[in-house]
Design an enzyme around this catalytic site. Structure first.
Site, PDB file in Angstrom:
ATOM      1  N   ARG A  29       0.906  -1.192  -0.080  1.00  0.00           N
ATOM      2  CA  ARG A  29       0.035   0.097   0.025  1.00  0.00           C
ATOM      3  C   ARG A  29       1.080   1.259  -0.175  1.00  0.00           C
ATOM      4  O   ARG A  29       0.585   2.243   0.581  1.00  0.00           O
ATOM      5  CB  ARG A  29      -0.965   0.018   1.142  1.00  0.00           C
ATOM      6  CG  ARG A  29      -1.945  -1.188   1.150  1.00  0.00           C
ATOM      7  CD  ARG A  29      -3.373  -0.553   1.145  1.00  0.00           C
ATOM      8  NE  ARG A  29      -4.465  -1.570   1.451  1.00  0.00           N
ATOM      9  CZ  ARG A  29      -5.432  -1.337   2.110  1.00  0.00           C
ATOM     10  NH1 ARG A  29      -5.730  -0.290   2.655  1.00  0.00           N
ATOM     11  NH2 ARG A  29      -6.440  -2.204   2.417  1.00  0.00           N
ATOM     12  N   ARG A  33      -2.779   7.148   1.546  1.00  0.00           N
ATOM     13  CA  ARG A  33      -3.285   8.312   2.321  1.00  0.00           C
ATOM     14  C   ARG A  33      -2.297   9.040   2.972  1.00  0.00           C
ATOM     15  O   ARG A  33      -2.398  10.024   3.443  1.00  0.00           O
ATOM     16  CB  ARG A  33      -4.544   8.053   3.154  1.00  0.00           C
ATOM     17  CG  ARG A  33      -5.831   8.036   2.231  1.00  0.00           C
ATOM     18  CD  ARG A  33      -6.886   7.652   3.332  1.00  0.00           C
ATOM     19  NE  ARG A  33      -6.437   6.091   3.526  1.00  0.00           N
ATOM     20  CZ  ARG A  33      -7.478   5.011   4.434  1.00  0.00           C
ATOM     21  NH1 ARG A  33      -8.312   5.514   4.817  1.00  0.00           N
ATOM     22  NH2 ARG A  33      -6.801   3.961   4.561  1.00  0.00           N
ATOM     23  N   ASP A  78      -7.275  -1.812  -6.233  1.00  0.00           N
ATOM     24  CA  ASP A  78      -7.633  -2.461  -5.069  1.00  0.00           C
ATOM     25  C   ASP A  78      -8.210  -3.860  -5.412  1.00  0.00           C
ATOM     26  O   ASP A  78      -8.055  -4.095  -6.432  1.00  0.00           O
ATOM     27  CB  ASP A  78      -9.032  -1.513  -4.515  1.00  0.00           C
ATOM     28  CG  ASP A  78      -8.999  -2.084  -2.870  1.00  0.00           C
ATOM     29  OD1 ASP A  78      -8.532  -1.584  -1.991  1.00  0.00           O
ATOM     30  OD2 ASP A  78     -10.009  -2.912  -2.720  1.00  0.00           O
TER      31      ASP A  78
HETATM   32  O1  CP3 Z   1      -0.186  -1.020  -2.441  1.00  0.00           O
HETATM   33  C1  CP3 Z   1      -0.757  -0.223  -3.195  1.00  0.00           C
HETATM   34  O2  CP3 Z   1      -0.093   1.113  -2.878  1.00  0.00           O
HETATM   35  C2  CP3 Z   1      -1.505  -0.379  -4.238  1.00  0.00           C
HETATM   36  C3  CP3 Z   1      -2.852  -0.294  -3.942  1.00  0.00           C
HETATM   37  C4  CP3 Z   1      -3.815  -1.158  -3.072  1.00  0.00           C
HETATM   38  C5  CP3 Z   1      -4.800  -0.514  -2.294  1.00  0.00           C
HETATM   39  N1  CP3 Z   1      -5.672  -1.504  -1.572  1.00  0.00           N
HETATM   40  C6  CP3 Z   1      -5.363   0.729  -2.425  1.00  0.00           C
HETATM   41  C7  CP3 Z   1      -6.236   1.064  -1.270  1.00  0.00           C
HETATM   42  C8  CP3 Z   1      -3.606  -2.429  -2.699  1.00  0.00           C
HETATM   43  C9  CP3 Z   1      -2.766  -3.450  -3.198  1.00  0.00           C
HETATM   44  C10 CP3 Z   1      -4.691  -2.651  -1.802  1.00  0.00           C
HETATM   45  C11 CP3 Z   1      -5.217  -4.162  -1.579  1.00  0.00           C
HETATM   46  C12 CP3 Z   1      -6.074  -4.446  -0.436  1.00  0.00           C
HETATM   47  N2  CP3 Z   1      -7.328  -3.727  -0.452  1.00  0.00           N
HETATM   48  C13 CP3 Z   1      -6.313  -5.612   0.508  1.00  0.00           C
HETATM   49  C14 CP3 Z   1      -5.288  -6.374   0.738  1.00  0.00           C
HETATM   50  C15 CP3 Z   1      -3.779  -5.954   1.268  1.00  0.00           C
HETATM   51  C16 CP3 Z   1      -4.260  -5.796   2.878  1.00  0.00           C
HETATM   52  O3  CP3 Z   1      -4.195  -4.473   3.071  1.00  0.00           O
HETATM   53  O4  CP3 Z   1      -4.883  -6.611   3.654  1.00  0.00           O
HETATM   54  C17 CP3 Z   1      -7.492  -5.241   1.104  1.00  0.00           C
HETATM   55  C18 CP3 Z   1      -8.138  -6.232   2.207  1.00  0.00           C
HETATM   56  C19 CP3 Z   1      -8.373  -4.297   0.493  1.00  0.00           C
HETATM   57  C20 CP3 Z   1      -9.719  -3.822   0.927  1.00  0.00           C
HETATM   58  C21 CP3 Z   1      -9.781  -2.456   1.132  1.00  0.00           C
HETATM   59  N3  CP3 Z   1      -9.582  -1.122   0.323  1.00  0.00           N
HETATM   60  C22 CP3 Z   1     -10.156  -1.950   2.499  1.00  0.00           C
HETATM   61  C23 CP3 Z   1     -10.397  -2.827   3.768  1.00  0.00           C
HETATM   62  C24 CP3 Z   1     -10.299  -0.560   2.672  1.00  0.00           C
HETATM   63  C25 CP3 Z   1     -10.585   0.387   3.489  1.00  0.00           C
HETATM   64  C26 CP3 Z   1      -9.547   0.591   4.593  1.00  0.00           C
HETATM   65  C27 CP3 Z   1      -8.334   1.420   4.336  1.00  0.00           C
HETATM   66  O5  CP3 Z   1      -7.218   1.092   4.232  1.00  0.00           O
HETATM   67  O6  CP3 Z   1      -8.912   2.616   3.792  1.00  0.00           O
HETATM   68  C28 CP3 Z   1      -9.742  -0.142   0.940  1.00  0.00           C
HETATM   69  C29 CP3 Z   1      -9.391   1.094   0.677  1.00  0.00           C
HETATM   70  C30 CP3 Z   1      -8.215   1.519  -0.214  1.00  0.00           C
HETATM   71  N4  CP3 Z   1      -7.409   0.707  -0.833  1.00  0.00           N
HETATM   72  C31 CP3 Z   1      -7.200   2.758  -0.023  1.00  0.00           C
HETATM   73  C32 CP3 Z   1      -6.010   2.541  -0.801  1.00  0.00           C
HETATM   74  C33 CP3 Z   1      -5.132   3.691  -1.071  1.00  0.00           C
HETATM   75  C34 CP3 Z   1      -8.031   3.980   0.787  1.00  0.00           C
HETATM   76  C35 CP3 Z   1      -8.775   4.480  -0.255  1.00  0.00           C
HETATM   77  C36 CP3 Z   1      -8.810   6.064   0.353  1.00  0.00           C
HETATM   78  O7  CP3 Z   1      -9.572   6.506   0.994  1.00  0.00           O
HETATM   79  O8  CP3 Z   1      -8.212   6.995  -0.370  1.00  0.00           O
END
Ligand code: CP3
Length: 355
Positions: A29, A33, A78
């Site tokens: 990630r 943010r 995502d």
């Molecule tokens: O690694 C990277 O920079 C690439 C982008 C990436 C995101 N999500 C961007 C994101 C990757 C590889 C993911 C994977 C992801 N998404 C997983 C597996 C990895 C892990 O952390 O376990 C999971 C379970 C998700 C599902 C997800 N997406 C959740 C639970 C959330 C909300 C919680 C949070 O962290 O905000 C997201 C949103 C998300 N995915 C954001 C980002 C940058 C935040 C969105 C925002 O408000 O800008």
């Protein structure tokens, strides 16, 4: 795959078990943010807009690459958007994380799920991969493509969002094993083709995220309801010629079963010391991890102590004939991480491991 990149990228070399001048590092990630540049884009566009607009997704992917000396980029998307084309209504709700408004509630809901091609379903991400690799390949930086593993995706599809107990998901697997099998097989089809198309578009490594498998299940359920599908998926990717990273969270109690699913590099979360988990996985496989992301919220002396612990354990495995280490966190970077700590971490890992 690009020959020069394969020979010279420390990250790709380490993935293949080859020596490098220093330990490569990227952060799960890493685009997100904690970066003001990312927040500026998100102030103007929703999460799905950024993912759905190749130019924006490419820009966000490059933000951490241009800010820090990271050894790999990961495409900005995502794990959940592939569910949209299968028939789910997904949104990233403000402050709540992902929400699915029409979760699976019966076997009939599984039967009607579609298995669209990646070109149809994830075309914007494939286009973003082409834009990013056109920029990064001349700079000798590889791009990681990724997908969610079937269980982690199924858990969102059934719960309708995140969960603490995974009770609906487990109820489906226990009471409707045929529907569970059908759901997992559909996810394997969609994800295998999506990962393949990411490589066609230019990704030079892949990572599978099974973030919640270890938090939801005991070993017997993992072996019966998850392992066969992850194994199928890794087998589908074996002929692609790019390294595949097998990452899961919270799976320490059945780590050997997780490793047995496949993949070329084993991702290690933050719950076990690196060397302990790596020995369970087999030290002949390259390992990626495993700094606790919370360490990045502390002052440098504390952070450095934690980083040193990971590096010392990696060096110990290497000295015992183990494969190379790829530095990473044990899970995704937290939004309140100070940017300066990330910069310092990347520089420090490179300096401390230069050989
Ligand atoms: O690694 C990277 O920079 C690439 C982008 C990436 C995101 N999500 C961007 C994101 C990757 C590889 C993911 C994977 C992801 N998404 C997983 C597996 C990895 C892990 O952390 O376990 C999971 C379970 C998700 C599902 C997800 N997406 C959740 C639970 C959330 C909300 C919680 C949070 O962290 O905000 C997201 C949103 C998300 N995915 C954001 C980002 C940058 C935040 C969105 C925002 O408000 O800008």
């Amino acid at each position: 795959m690009n020959e020069t990149l394969q020979q010279t990228s420390p990250f790709l070399r380490a993935c293949r078990g080859l020596t490098t001048d220093y330990t490569p590092i990227w952060l799960m990630r890493q685009a997100g943010r904690y970066m003001p540049e990312y927040r500026a884009i998100r102030a103007q566009h929703s999460m799905l807009e950024v993912i759905g607009t190749p130019e924006l997704a490419a820009e966000v992917t490059l933000q951490p690459i241009n800010a820090f000396g990271l050894d790999a980029a990961i495409i900005f998307s995502d794990i959940l958007p592939p569910l949209i084309g299968m028939g789910f209504h997904l949104e990233f709700a403000k402050g709540e994380g992902p929400v699915i408004y029409n979760p699976i509630t019966s076997p009939a809901d599984v039967a009607v799920l579609r298995t669209p091609s990646a070109a149809e379903n994830m075309g914007a991400t494939l286009a973003a991969i082409r834009l990013v690799t056109a920029e990064l390949t001349p700079r000798n930086i590889p791009l990681i493509g990724f997908a969610g593993a079937p269980f982690t995706l199924a858990s969102y599809a059934v719960e309708g969002g995140g969960s603490k107990t995974y009770s609906k998901t487990k109820a489906l697997m226990y009471t409707a094993p045929e529907a569970w099998d059908q759901l997992m097989r559909k996810l394997v089809i969609v994800q295998a083709e999506y990962l393949r198309q990411q490589v066609v578009a230019g990704a030079t490594a892949l990572q599978l995220f099974d973030s919640w498998a270890g938090l939801a299940l005991g070993v017997q359920d993992y072996v019966r309801y998850v392992q066969p599908y992850n194994t199928m998926l890794f087998a589908e990717l074996a002929d692609l010629g790019v390294p595949v990273i097998n990452f899961s969270g919270g799976t320490a109690v059945y780590f050997p079963e997780v490793v047995a699913c496949g993949g070329d590099v084993i991702g290690i979360d933050w719950r076990l010391p690196l060397d302990v988990a790596w020995e369970m996985a087999g030290i002949d496989k390259p390992a990626q991890g495993n700094l606790d992301p919370v360490a990045l919220l502390t002052e440098w002396p504390t952070l450095r102590e934690r980083v040193d612990d990971v590096l010392v354990r990696a060096a110990k495995v290497r000295a015992a004939g183990g494969a190379p280490h790829i530095f990473n966190l044990g899970h995704g970077i937290l939004p309140n991480t100070p940017v300066d700590n990330v910069r310092r971490l990347v520089e420090y890992v490179h300096e401390a491991t230069a050989r």
